[in-house]
Design an enzyme around this catalytic site. Structure first.
Site, mmCIF file in Angstrom:
data_model
loop_
_atom_site.group_PDB
_atom_site.id
_atom_site.type_symbol
_atom_site.label_atom_id
_atom_site.label_comp_id
_atom_site.label_asym_id
_atom_site.label_seq_id
_atom_site.Cartn_x
_atom_site.Cartn_y
_atom_site.Cartn_z
ATOM 1 N N VAL A 86 18.578 23.496 -13.617
ATOM 2 C CA VAL A 86 17.752 24.661 -13.279
ATOM 3 C C VAL A 86 17.396 24.732 -11.787
ATOM 4 C CG1 VAL A 86 16.860 24.829 -15.623
ATOM 5 C CG2 VAL A 86 15.503 23.598 -13.909
ATOM 6 N N HIS A 88 19.616 25.338 -9.821
ATOM 7 C CA HIS A 88 20.530 26.412 -9.405
ATOM 8 C C HIS A 88 19.861 27.747 -9.704
ATOM 9 C CE1 HIS A 88 23.761 23.784 -8.234
ATOM 10 N NE2 HIS A 88 23.293 22.984 -9.178
ATOM 11 N N ARG A 89 19.466 28.418 -8.626
ATOM 12 C CA ARG A 89 18.533 29.531 -8.762
ATOM 13 C C ARG A 89 19.154 30.876 -9.074
ATOM 14 N NH1 ARG A 89 16.372 27.835 -3.065
ATOM 15 N NH2 ARG A 89 18.555 27.151 -3.064
ATOM 16 N N GLN A 98 8.927 22.507 -25.518
ATOM 17 C CA GLN A 98 8.273 21.354 -26.147
ATOM 18 C C GLN A 98 6.819 21.677 -26.509
ATOM 19 O OE1 GLN A 98 8.868 18.267 -23.179
ATOM 20 N NE2 GLN A 98 10.584 17.441 -24.323
ATOM 21 N N ARG A 148 3.737 15.627 -25.815
ATOM 22 C CA ARG A 148 5.080 15.496 -25.203
ATOM 23 C C ARG A 148 5.083 14.650 -23.925
ATOM 24 N NH1 ARG A 148 6.235 21.309 -22.216
ATOM 25 N NH2 ARG A 148 4.115 21.682 -21.550
ATOM 26 N N ARG A 166 30.316 34.073 -9.022
ATOM 27 C CA ARG A 166 30.113 33.472 -7.691
ATOM 28 C C ARG A 166 29.252 32.207 -7.794
ATOM 29 N NH1 ARG A 166 27.482 36.621 -2.523
ATOM 30 N NH2 ARG A 166 28.352 35.254 -0.936
ATOM 31 N N ARG A 175 28.709 20.329 -8.678
ATOM 32 C CA ARG A 175 28.423 19.468 -9.840
ATOM 33 C C ARG A 175 29.657 18.866 -10.510
ATOM 34 N NH1 ARG A 175 23.100 18.165 -9.076
ATOM 35 N NH2 ARG A 175 21.862 20.052 -8.743
HETATM 36 C C1 LIG Z 1 25.000 15.319 -5.542
HETATM 37 C C2 LIG Z 1 23.686 16.042 -5.481
HETATM 38 C C3 LIG Z 1 22.535 15.357 -5.198
HETATM 39 C C4 LIG Z 1 21.298 16.010 -5.128
HETATM 40 N N1 LIG Z 1 20.168 15.300 -4.835
HETATM 41 C C5 LIG Z 1 18.985 15.939 -4.732
HETATM 42 C C6 LIG Z 1 17.778 15.232 -4.388
HETATM 43 O O1 LIG Z 1 17.793 14.028 -4.192
HETATM 44 N N2 LIG Z 1 16.623 15.929 -4.324
HETATM 45 C C7 LIG Z 1 16.555 17.283 -4.539
HETATM 46 O O2 LIG Z 1 15.478 17.874 -4.443
HETATM 47 N N3 LIG Z 1 17.668 17.963 -4.861
HETATM 48 C C8 LIG Z 1 18.873 17.345 -4.960
HETATM 49 N N4 LIG Z 1 19.988 18.065 -5.295
HETATM 50 C C9 LIG Z 1 19.851 19.495 -5.596
HETATM 51 C C10 LIG Z 1 20.246 20.370 -4.386
HETATM 52 O O3 LIG Z 1 19.442 20.115 -3.277
HETATM 53 C C11 LIG Z 1 20.146 21.868 -4.762
HETATM 54 O O4 LIG Z 1 18.802 22.174 -5.086
HETATM 55 C C12 LIG Z 1 20.988 22.230 -5.940
HETATM 56 O O5 LIG Z 1 22.261 21.648 -5.842
HETATM 57 C C13 LIG Z 1 21.110 23.762 -6.018
HETATM 58 O O6 LIG Z 1 22.039 24.174 -5.053
HETATM 59 P P1 LIG Z 1 21.840 25.370 -4.023
HETATM 60 O O7 LIG Z 1 20.456 25.391 -3.488
HETATM 61 O O8 LIG Z 1 22.975 25.378 -3.053
HETATM 62 O O9 LIG Z 1 22.196 26.599 -4.850
HETATM 63 P P2 LIG Z 1 21.658 27.650 -5.894
HETATM 64 O O10 LIG Z 1 20.230 27.573 -6.180
HETATM 65 O O11 LIG Z 1 22.616 27.491 -7.005
HETATM 66 O O12 LIG Z 1 21.907 28.977 -5.099
HETATM 67 C C14 LIG Z 1 23.213 29.383 -4.680
HETATM 68 C C15 LIG Z 1 23.220 29.764 -3.225
HETATM 69 O O13 LIG Z 1 22.381 30.916 -3.056
HETATM 70 C C16 LIG Z 1 21.748 30.836 -1.796
HETATM 71 N N5 LIG Z 1 20.306 30.772 -2.012
HETATM 72 C C17 LIG Z 1 19.662 30.521 -3.179
HETATM 73 N N6 LIG Z 1 18.324 30.580 -3.015
HETATM 74 C C18 LIG Z 1 18.130 30.842 -1.692
HETATM 75 C C19 LIG Z 1 16.973 30.994 -0.909
HETATM 76 N N7 LIG Z 1 15.740 30.898 -1.404
HETATM 77 N N8 LIG Z 1 17.138 31.266 0.389
HETATM 78 C C20 LIG Z 1 18.365 31.382 0.946
HETATM 79 N N9 LIG Z 1 19.517 31.227 0.258
HETATM 80 C C21 LIG Z 1 19.393 30.968 -1.060
HETATM 81 C C22 LIG Z 1 22.262 29.586 -1.093
HETATM 82 O O14 LIG Z 1 23.383 29.920 -0.320
HETATM 83 C C23 LIG Z 1 22.674 28.729 -2.259
HETATM 84 O O15 LIG Z 1 23.661 27.754 -1.912
HETATM 85 C C24 LIG Z 1 21.228 17.419 -5.366
HETATM 86 C C25 LIG Z 1 22.394 18.121 -5.651
HETATM 87 C C26 LIG Z 1 23.611 17.454 -5.715
HETATM 88 C C27 LIG Z 1 24.867 18.242 -6.044
#
Ligand SMILES: Cc1cc2nc3c(=O)[nH]c(=O)nc-3n(C[C@H](O)[C@H](O)[C@H](O)COP(=O)(O)OP(=O)(O)OC[C@H]3O[C@@H](n4cnc5c(N)ncnc54)[C@H](O)[C@@H]3O)c2cc1C
Length: 215
Positions: A86, A88-89, A98, A148, A166, A175
């Site tokens: 989650v 992934h926004r 729960q 819980r 996308r 992932r």
């Molecule tokens: C191997 C791995 C290790 C990780 N370890 C950690 C950790 O230790 N701690 C931690 O907190 N997280 C961790 N994460 C999570 C990571 O930081 C991201 O929160 C998560 O992968 C969601 O990816 P995202 O933000 O690119 O994309 P999504 O939320 O899927 O969004 C897709 C894209 O939309 C754009 N976007 C979305 N929201 C915004 C916004 N508000 N402003 C501007 N652009 C936006 C960006 O281009 C983003 O890449 C990890 C992820 C991976 C894959």
């Protein structure tokens, strides 16, 4: 209490996806893209569909991939995994609550590394104790939303999620990688196999990289 070893309880279904009146997901995307350079909407043959989607991928013109949406039903993952999911926004989620669902027989995802280790006995004992106390508390009048708190993160959950093409491509590129945690990687790869069946051109490069040629 029930135990799921690693991803053995993982079940992923693609329950809905964008299907145009004519054609398929790939055609929906390619024909949407085509209007940007044509005076009228037009139909494309398979060859042109492939060519256009490959071009969009190469140029990074990914907004067109947002026209296709995919909905999955997932069970047999832990809350460790759903918490990562989650993050992934650009997606929609509905997760089993729960607060409202009483867990009669709590199920836990237990990593493979625990089995056969010196910690296995103690680990499973703590899960058993936590499940037992959870049930006693609920039966004793403690609200589920409070009881819980005793449940470990490995507790199994069920979730429905919708992502567009996308975001799915972005999700897979993070992932399905080797450095992603094993449980979410297994989930992502299962999802990739399912969408490849209905949108083979859109996901072809990722399917080759993470499924066919995965080391
Ligand atoms: C191997 C791995 C290790 C990780 N370890 C950690 C950790 O230790 N701690 C931690 O907190 N997280 C961790 N994460 C999570 C990571 O930081 C991201 O929160 C998560 O992968 C969601 O990816 P995202 O933000 O690119 O994309 P999504 O939320 O899927 O969004 C897709 C894209 O939309 C754009 N976007 C979305 N929201 C915004 C916004 N508000 N402003 C501007 N652009 C936006 C960006 O281009 C983003 O890449 C990890 C992820 C991976 C894959």
């Amino acid at each position: 209490m029930e135990i799921c070893r690693g991803s053995r309880c993982l079940k992923v279904e693609l329950i809905a996806y964008s299907l145009p009146k004519e054609g398929d997901v790939d055609r929906l995307i390619a024909e949407s893209a085509a209007i940007s350079h044509a005076p009228e909407f037009r139909k494309l043959d398979r060859e042109k569909v492939r060519h256009l989607i490959e071009l969009l991928r190469k140029l990074g013109h990914e907004s067109v991939f947002e026209h296709a949406s995919f909905t999955f039903r997932v069970e047999g993952i832990s809350r460790v995994c759903s918490h990562q999911l989650v993050r992934h926004r650009m997606a929609s989620y509905t997760q089993q609550s729960q607060r409202y669902v009483k867990l009669k027989n709590p199920k836990f995802v237990v990593p493979e590394s625990i089995f056969g280790s010196e910690f296995e006995g103690e680990y499973l004992e703590i899960l058993e104790k936590a499940s037992h106390l959870y049930r006693r508390m609920v039966e004793g009048g403690i609200r589920k939303e409070d009881a819980r708190f005793i449940l470990p993160q490995g507790i199994e959950t069920k979730i429905i999620l919708t992502m567009n093409g996308r975001e799915l491509r972005h999700f897979f590129s993070l992932r399905c990688e080797k450095d992603a945690q094993w449980e979410i990687r297994n989930l992502a790869k299962s999802m990739l196999k399912l969408v490849y069946e209905v949108a083979p051109v859109l996901f072809e490069d990722l399917y080759q990289k993470y499924i066919e040629n995965y080391p």
